[in-house]
Design an enzyme around this catalytic site. Structure first.
Site, PDB file in Angstrom:
ATOM      1  N   ASP A 114       0.824  -1.225  -0.164  1.00 13.50           N
ATOM      2  CA  ASP A 114       0.005  -0.110  -0.017  1.00 13.50           C
ATOM      3  C   ASP A 114       0.861   1.239  -0.012  1.00 13.50           C
ATOM      4  OD1 ASP A 114      -1.580   2.150   0.658  1.00 13.50           O
ATOM      5  OD2 ASP A 114      -2.935   0.908   2.033  1.00 13.50           O
ATOM      6  N   HIS A 115       0.819   1.798  -1.101  1.00 16.42           N
ATOM      7  CA  HIS A 115       1.919   2.904  -1.253  1.00 16.42           C
ATOM      8  C   HIS A 115       1.543   4.264  -0.242  1.00 16.42           C
ATOM      9  CE1 HIS A 115       5.376   4.435  -2.829  1.00 16.42           C
ATOM     10  NE2 HIS A 115       5.204   4.149  -4.165  1.00 16.42           N
ATOM     11  N   ARG A 116       0.585   4.445   0.211  1.00 19.62           N
ATOM     12  CA  ARG A 116       0.198   5.192   1.145  1.00 19.62           C
ATOM     13  C   ARG A 116       0.853   5.155   2.358  1.00 19.62           C
ATOM     14  NH1 ARG A 116      -6.325   4.248   1.728  1.00 19.62           N
ATOM     15  NH2 ARG A 116      -5.383   2.263   2.154  1.00 19.62           N
TER      16      ARG A 116
END
Lengths: 402, 369
Positions: free
Chosen positions: A372-374
């Site tokens: 999850d790049h967040r």
């Protein structure tokens, strides 16, 4: 004849409306197109007129209540056969083909049944004819519970019911209702892809040491337990996660916080006939390779038999999907929502590699870490990948028990 | 030298709000024709009440009203020959009804049934009639203007003596098609009438935000076309101004633009709520100038109308509309194959494939479940 009037979509894409004021009373006679009520929606305020001529039996929604489009707002004893939406007589209409009939929603005998659209839909999903369902209370209203109970009694003792086959001769298509596990997969996969900005990080790892270790353990345990590569990978992942907590995390939308998990409950994707199921191994970091091997075996066979308990599929913190036994070079896995990362491991193959200027043959494996790049930055994922490789290439660096 | 930005902004009027009229300006229209025009205006208004009800009840998908603007379409269509071409926007059911189209046919269109001229393939309320030389409206704004100009040029080349009239709203005057159409019409002396129904709002956008020009009619000057302004709620004035433009066009005098100032009483469409952008006081003010009341006042003052006739007329129209709803709603939808038909003379392969797939899914002659 009793007719129900359901709140239509009064604008374009209106989902619900509030009855501001009834302009008629129960018992009153209404004429078609006579004003019935003032209805307020988030788009338009409208004066709703009557689609029927007749006597009002019941106003089903009190003033001030928000009604969903499709909910019944009024019952009328229709005195003349007015042209109303649900029962149009198609004089010149040809007979409907069987296929089309079957594909459309069953309308027969549902006229006098009191059930919300959601309940009717559920009944269709379960293959239950709603006209056969008994209401659980005196009002005669059929609720979702009534439908579920009816479904249980119909399907009791029989193994997973075959999905109702509703295709017809003209179809050329088999229609499979999305239900059960497949429905859950639908929801979760879509939720993951919709909410999580995925990225994938790929590297290859030299598994030669693990191949040796596995050979030795297989000889040690014999037939008592089947040792695969997976327990080693689980162990290496759990150890590496301890150093990279953001990959063992989830996002709490309600509080806008990232939750770093202090347990290492590693999910293992199991392919079953019904579809993908992900039970997880609790506290994988403190378990021995033998224990992990036994649990993997147990969970997988339970999953295939459909015997998993709820705790076994809940509480996962990270997931591994081992594509290797089936094949493939690489994959880009979908994160098991709401986790923050997933590891896909692939086929272990002997490949020529260069070490110290020499071409040698090693057992190599590609792996993908999707994050999850967040929550996880690219560099963090890369370092996690390096750590994972370090543990798999040099297993003695891990706290291993066999 | 002073730069001129203005033209005469005065509105042409024949009658006041009570129907008192100027005898010198009063057009010569036979009595029966006047009553027919009045009947059509009332029909449009009552039709709208029922049709909007049908939409609210979920029986038709969409509706666009013409209430308050009846004088524009009825008055101008009355000034045309029946063979002249009309390219409508979407508030002109009055034009169809005046040319003899039936209320039932309009309901066939709204229900999109088998008897609809377009077999349900147009949006509801996009009325047309091939027999009556009234083209089908297209939902994109102003696209009908070049069509009308083209038809007018064609009529001129074929020497049929026919002209074309196109209706559009105030918002359309900001569209490229308006400007292209006006320019072509001017260059080719097209026998065409550009009839702008300026009801003050393009959905919710008021005219003062539509243009900096004081009037829309003055836009005609730039194209070398006469521009007229008329009280669009005064049916006699609308008739007279259109008549003048018709005569000019027939004599080879070329196009005319007419700006009719009017007001829609109801929402832009069934998807709109005008209370969000118009004050009730504004609506009340316009209700005093409402065209049906004015026409009735005129007819009474002429001595050709009274309360008994009014009551009888309204009952007749109400019965006609209610029975038309019943009939039209009961007629089957067109078979699903019609979706693919009538665009190409010979159906191309990709449509054939799509049709076969659709038929294999729903069966032949499927008309909805």
């Amino acid at each position: 004849m009793k007719r129900e009037f359901k709140l239509p979509d009064v604008g374009e894409g209106v989902a619900e409306g509030e009855i501001r004021k009834w302009l008629v009373k129960e018992g009153e006679h209404v004429r078609e197109f006579q004003p019935l009520a003032e209805i307020m929606t988030d788009k338009v305020n409208v004066e709703m007129t009557s689609p029927f001529t007749g006597k009002i039996l019941k106003l089903r929604a009190e003033e001030g209540r928000v009604i969903k489009v499709g909910e019944v707002i009024m019952e009328v004893d229709v005195e003349e056969e007015s042209t109303a939406p649900m029962e149009i007589k198609h004089d010149s209409s040809p007979r409907q083909p069987e296929a089309a009939k079957a594909a459309s929603h069953p309308q027969h005998a549902t006229e006098s049944i009191r059930a919300t659209p959601a309940v009717r839909k559920r009944a269709r999903e379960l293959g239950i004819d709603i006209s056969t369902v008994k209401s659980g209370d005196s009002s005669g209203r059929i609720t979702a519970e009534d439908v579920e109970a009816a479904a249980k009694s119909v399907h009791a003792g029989t193994p997973a019911p075959a999905p109702p086959h509703v295709s017809g001769p003209h179809d050329g298509v088999e229609r499979i209702p999305v239900q059960g596990i497949r429905r859950r997969i639908f929801e979760r996969m879509a939720e993951s892809k919709r909410n999580i900005p995925h990225f994938s990080y790929v590297d290859e790892v030299d598994m030669t040491s693990i191949v040796h270790a596995r050979d030795i353990l297989t000889r040690k345990y014999g037939d008592s337990v089947k040792v695969t590569f997976l327990p080693f990978i689980i162990k290496a992942a759990a150890e590496a996660l301890k150093e990279f907590p953001y990959l063992n995390a989830s996002y709490d939308e309600k509080t806008n916080e990232i939750l770093l998990k202090k347990r290492y409950n590693i999910g293992v994707a199991v392919a079953t006939d019904a579809g993908l199921i992900v039970p997880n191994i609790k506290d994988a970091d403190v378990k021995s390779i033998e224990q992990l091997a036994r649990e993997v075996e147990e969970l997988a066979s339970k999953a295939r038999a459909g015997n998993l308990s709820l705790p076994e599929v809940q509480g996962g913190t990270f997931t591994i999907t081992n594509v290797g036994p089936i094949g493939g070079l690489l994959s880009s896995p979908v994160i098991n929502y709401p986790e923050s990362a997933i590891l896909a491991t692939h086929r272990i193959q002997q490949r020529p590699v260069v070490r110290n200027g020499q071409i040698i043959i090693r057992d190599m494996m590609y792996f993908t870490v999707a994050c999850d790049h967040r929550i996880v930055d690219g560099a963090v994922a890369a370092r996690f990948g390096n750590k994972l490789m370090e543990y798999l290439e040099h297993p003695f660096l891990m706290k291993l028990e066999f | 030298m002073e730069t001129k930005l203005r033209m005469d902004a005065a509105l042409f009027q024949v009658m006041d709000n009570e129907g008192n009229f100027d005898k010198e300006l009063e057009p010569e229209i036979p009595k029966d024709r006047l009553i027919r025009m009045y009947r059509v205006m009332q029909t449009v208004r009552m039709f709208e009440n029922i049709a909007m009800g049908l939409q609210r009840q979920g029986r038709i998908g969409f509706y666009i009203g013409a209430g308050g603007q009846e004088a524009c379409s009825v008055g101008s269509t009355a000034a045309l020959k029946d063979s002249d071409w009309i390219f409508p926007a979407y508030r002109e059911p009055g034009a169809l009804l005046l040319r003899g189209e039936t209320v039932l046919q309009l309901f066939h269109q709204l229900f999109g049934n088998e008897n609809d001229y377009n077999k349900g393939r147009q949006m509801p309320n996009h009325f047309n009639s091939r027999d009556k030389n009234i083209a089908t409206p297209s939902s994109p704004i102003a696209t009908q203007i070049p069509h009308a100009v083209g038809m007018a040029i064609a009529a001129k080349m074929r020497k049929t003596g026919d002209i074309a009239l196109t209706y559009f709203g105030d918002g359309a005057t900001s569209e490229n098609d308006f400007h292209s159409g006006m320019n072509f019409a001017g260059i080719f002396d097209a026998p065409v009438i550009m009839f702008c129904q300026n009801n003050g709002y393009a959905i919710s956008l008021p005219t003062r935000r539509q243009t900096r020009a004081e009037t829309l009619a003055q836009k005609a000057i730039a194209y070398g076309i006469p521009g007229e302004r008329v009280d669009g709620n005064d049916i006699l004035a609308v008739y007279s101004v259109t008549r003048k433009a018709v005569e000019r066009a027939r004599k080879g005098g070329g196009p005319t633009m007419i700006e009719a100032i009017t007001y829609r009483i109801g929402p832009h469409s069934s998807s709109d709520d005008p209370t969000k952008y118009r004050d009730k006081s504004e609506v009340d003010e316009w209700m005093k100038k409402e065209p049906i009341r004015r026409m009735r006042g005129y007819l009474i003052k002429k001595g050709i109308w009274n309360d008994d006739k009014e009551k009888e007329l309204l009952e007749e129209i109400d019965a006609e509309i209610r029975s038309a709803v019943k009939v039209a709603e009961g007629i089957a939808k067109p078979p699903i194959e019609t979706i693919f038909e009538n665009v190409y003379e010979e159906m191309p392969w990709h449509l054939k494939e799509q049709m076969e797939e659709t038929v294999s899914r729903y069966g032949k002659n499927y008309r909805g479940g």
